[in-house]
Design a protein around this motif. Structure first.
Motif, mmCIF file in Angstrom:
data_model
loop_
_atom_site.group_PDB
_atom_site.id
_atom_site.type_symbol
_atom_site.label_atom_id
_atom_site.label_comp_id
_atom_site.label_asym_id
_atom_site.label_seq_id
_atom_site.Cartn_x
_atom_site.Cartn_y
_atom_site.Cartn_z
ATOM 1 N N ASN A 113 6.196 5.309 -4.245
ATOM 2 C CA ASN A 113 5.822 6.470 -3.418
ATOM 3 C C ASN A 113 6.297 6.332 -1.970
ATOM 4 O OD1 ASN A 113 4.534 7.525 -5.646
ATOM 5 N ND2 ASN A 113 2.550 6.657 -5.107
ATOM 6 N N THR A 114 7.620 6.339 -1.760
ATOM 7 C CA THR A 114 8.102 6.235 -0.377
ATOM 8 C C THR A 114 8.166 7.570 0.338
ATOM 9 O OG1 THR A 114 10.246 6.066 -1.451
ATOM 10 C CG2 THR A 114 9.502 4.161 -0.221
ATOM 11 N N CYS A 115 8.309 8.651 -0.417
ATOM 12 C CA CYS A 115 8.413 9.968 0.234
ATOM 13 C C CYS A 115 7.880 11.017 -0.729
ATOM 14 C CB CYS A 115 9.858 10.264 0.615
ATOM 15 S SG CYS A 115 10.966 10.401 -0.800
ATOM 16 N N LYS A 122 7.969 10.843 -4.763
ATOM 17 C CA LYS A 122 6.615 10.757 -5.326
ATOM 18 C C LYS A 122 6.350 11.883 -6.325
ATOM 19 C CE LYS A 122 3.040 12.019 -2.685
ATOM 20 N NZ LYS A 122 2.045 11.937 -1.583
ATOM 21 N N LEU A 148 2.549 3.016 -2.484
ATOM 22 C CA LEU A 148 2.863 2.356 -1.210
ATOM 23 C C LEU A 148 1.925 2.851 -0.120
ATOM 24 C CD1 LEU A 148 6.760 2.429 -1.018
ATOM 25 C CD2 LEU A 148 5.297 0.517 -1.631
ATOM 26 N N VAL A 207 8.464 5.560 5.654
ATOM 27 C CA VAL A 207 7.205 5.885 4.965
ATOM 28 C C VAL A 207 6.032 5.544 5.873
ATOM 29 C CG1 VAL A 207 6.910 3.626 3.816
ATOM 30 C CG2 VAL A 207 5.910 5.652 2.774
#
Lengths: 427, 427
Positions: A143-145, A149, A167, A347
């Motif tokens: 889940n970086t962006c 995500k 994350l 992030v």
């Protein structure tokens, strides 16, 4: 490729015609962009070979590893710890996301205003042209962006073996606790898949292998401080790109051999470009194979790139994991969390370390200007670039922000802006 | 407004000319969209009054509260717990983010492909036209999406009293632990600002007030199940919008009085639209005042909106906080975390509860079609809408996805699509 890999690709479920078309475009681009360069280090021959076999020999190696019972783990991000994958004797591979392929199909599942990297991941799956993706026992998202995500929710329908790592978004104590819990969960998943237990000894070995890879990349990065530049930015980027795919031991040796050669070059004041060539630091979004558009434009506009502040570059490789003499697994896991928690990805909010690192890299690499590379619709880096540009310019560092995608339509326009920027930093 | 509030606005640092222009546009829109409706419930007169004094009397009330030593806390999201603000005797207000104002200025600081809601928050600040924002002792942001998360880093330079709450992205144990830690930190911040200690008794009182507000909104929502619809979607949306601004006790009483009247209407089979009017459920992004474009188009296209699956609607008000007989502060805090952790915002991945809730609302409200409202560049809801649309259609629920912003340029095009959709659900 000397061997006929078509039966292998067929077995992996690739669309052979589409795959042929992709390889043909890739081969031509590689010829025009990389092989057309003059005065390249001999050590790049290894990486040329890797690229020539990127869908051939390397895939065969993955399948051989699988036949031996090893697991192949694919990922899209530097937050997926290769150390853990190695600790279960797995093979870690970065997945294809650098070319515009089957975007029309991807846009049936995703909004058009999704970044090219995400559309590319979908396009490669929907177009059946990525042998890495098809060879994976597990595909790991993270889940970086928002784009990734939420897109993973849809990709989950297409890839039945998708696993997502959560994350943190802030560098708080609870953020770190979340990362630790996620890495523990991921370790358990790898143990379950592989039937192997992660011991302190195994993890220390994994840390050592990855640290050595990063040390070699640090060495390469440091050699680029020299003037004239001993290696082109394109070639250095390629090495960083290949670090995600290649066998880590062989890769590390090859990077060190390249560095030996560059040291000799530097002693002889031999550069790939003349001494006075303007030196550019590129900062921003990652560039996955075969996304070479911007560096190709910069380096065919009489400048040289001396560093990449990027996940496919120094942001991805920056810190080592402390291994020391820890013989306790929990302490090694803590060290791993500490290392990855330092990554200055957008992030995180706020993300002041990144600005500091750009300034440090600008100074260390003796750069004269920064080009901030944004993938269109990558909100974290696009929004962050506004503040980065203002603060760099305030500090007297010339900065150019480029927003683009994987198409070639804006190449002429970008070249015009890059040329004007190079004139500015020369003036 | 009968009183001259100009000295008050001036003291708050508003740009009086720009503010006059805004109020004039707002007043005309309110006249054309709300007051032009026929057969409205008498109980809406209270909300008309609130709107007529939205920048007048209500602001004076906030300033009076501040003069008494109470703190005014502004926020942009349903994850900011009003219960905690009330527990330190503070006043919670939602901040203006529903109109296109000073976007040219906002786009100097943010990428153009930022959603209208975020640009609006910046535009109201840069254009100096939001008395709520200027009256706040603390402005609370939160990491619900990349756009907001990264934009707050820039807003922080413009608003010196910004505080950001971190949010989890997954409904895991560590995600819940993060939310709990963040609420505890926020509670400590409120205590420090107000000089008041949050006791179990104070928090229980806060929970009771907010629960009663939500119960009144649930009652209003349930009355909209009736056919013919006893209230327009526009008026019901307005009530939800005002729930973010108004004094909670007075608001709750006014909603209950409205509901009493609607019950009488329902018994008399008296609707705001004829019995056979097509019934629409709106789902998706929040609509802040004065963002009334889509419901206005729908309800002037011979349909009626019977529910809002939205933060400004049932997603925001859905669950009550368990108060029960807990006399321990830590247990009440746990209850609060439990309640907010249930919110099915698209920040969470995966987010299956939301699809389930849309289906439940569709059935409960006797709707005939769903319009999924996306703000352009709101990646979480835009990407989620793809899967939602496919799954609703698969379940036989007609669904229309609209991507738009705050401009009026696409109003004609949206009307054409809405009219075609209404024809479809009637056929």
């Amino acid at each position: 490729m000397s061997v006929d890999y078509r039966p292998m690709w067929s077995q992996l479920g690739l669309d052979l015609n589409a795959h042929d078309a992709l390889l043909s475009v890739l081969g031509k681009a590689y010829q025009d962009i990389f092989l057309a360069q003059t005065d390249r280090p001999e050590g790049m021959k290894y990486f040329d070979f890797v690229m020539s076999e990127v869908h051939g020999l390397r895939i065969k190696e993955l399948l051989d590893a699988k036949a031996e019972g090893r697991k192949v783990i694919g990922s899209y991000c530097v937050f997926v710890p290769e150390e853990l994958i190695l600790a279960v004797d797995g093979v870690s591979v970065g997945l294809c996301a650098g070319a515009e392929f089957a975007f029309a199909e991807a846009e049936k599942l995703l909004p058009r205003n999704t970044c090219a990297l995400i559309k590319s991941a979908f396009g490669f799956k929907l177009g059946k042209v990525c042998p890495y993706l098809e060879a994976c026992d597990l595909v790991v998202g993270e889940n970086t962006c928002d784009g990734k995500k939420k897109a993973y929710e849809t990709l989950d329908d297409l890839i039945k073996n998708l696993y997502v790592i959560d994350l943190p978004q802030m560098k708080s104590e609870s953020g770190k606790a979340l990362l630790k819990a996620e890495y523990q969960k991921f370790a358990a998943k790898l143990e379950e898949m592989s039937g192997k237990t992660i011991t302190a000894e195994r993890l220390r070995k994994g840390i050592e292998i990855v640290n050595n890879k990063r040390k070699a990349l640090h060495r390469l990065a440091a050699l680029r401080n020299a003037s004239p530049a001993p290696i082109s930015g394109l070639d250095a980027l390629l090495v960083n790109q290949i670090s995600f795919y290649d066998d880590p031991l062989r890769f590390t040796n090859s990077v060190n051999a390249l560095c030996d050669e560059l040291e000799t070059r530097i002693k002889a004041a031999q550069g790939v470009r003349p001494q006075q060539t303007p030196r550019i630091l590129v900062s921003g979004c990652p560039m996955a194979v075969p996304n070479w558009k911007l560096p190709w434009i910069v380096e065919t506009s009489s400048a040289v790139i001396v560093g990449e502040e990027s996940c496919v570059g120094e942001r991805g490789s920056r810190n080592l994991t402390q291994d020391g003499s820890d013989t306790r697994l929990d302490l090694l896991m803590d060290n791993l969390v500490e290392r990855y928690f330092k990554v200055d990805c957008a992030v995180f909010t706020p993300n002041p370390d990144r600005l500091q690192h750009i300034r440090e890299m600008f100074a260390t690499h003796n750069a004269q200007g920064v080009i901030h590379y944004n993938l269109q619709f990558c909100q974290p880096y696009q929004i962050e670039s506004g503040g980065v540009e203002r603060q760099l310019e305030d500090a007297g560092i010339p900065t150019l922000v480029i927003d683009t995608d994987y198409s070639q339509e804006d190449a002429g326009q970008i070249r015009t802006r890059v040329e004007a920027f190079i004139e500015r930093i020369q003036g």
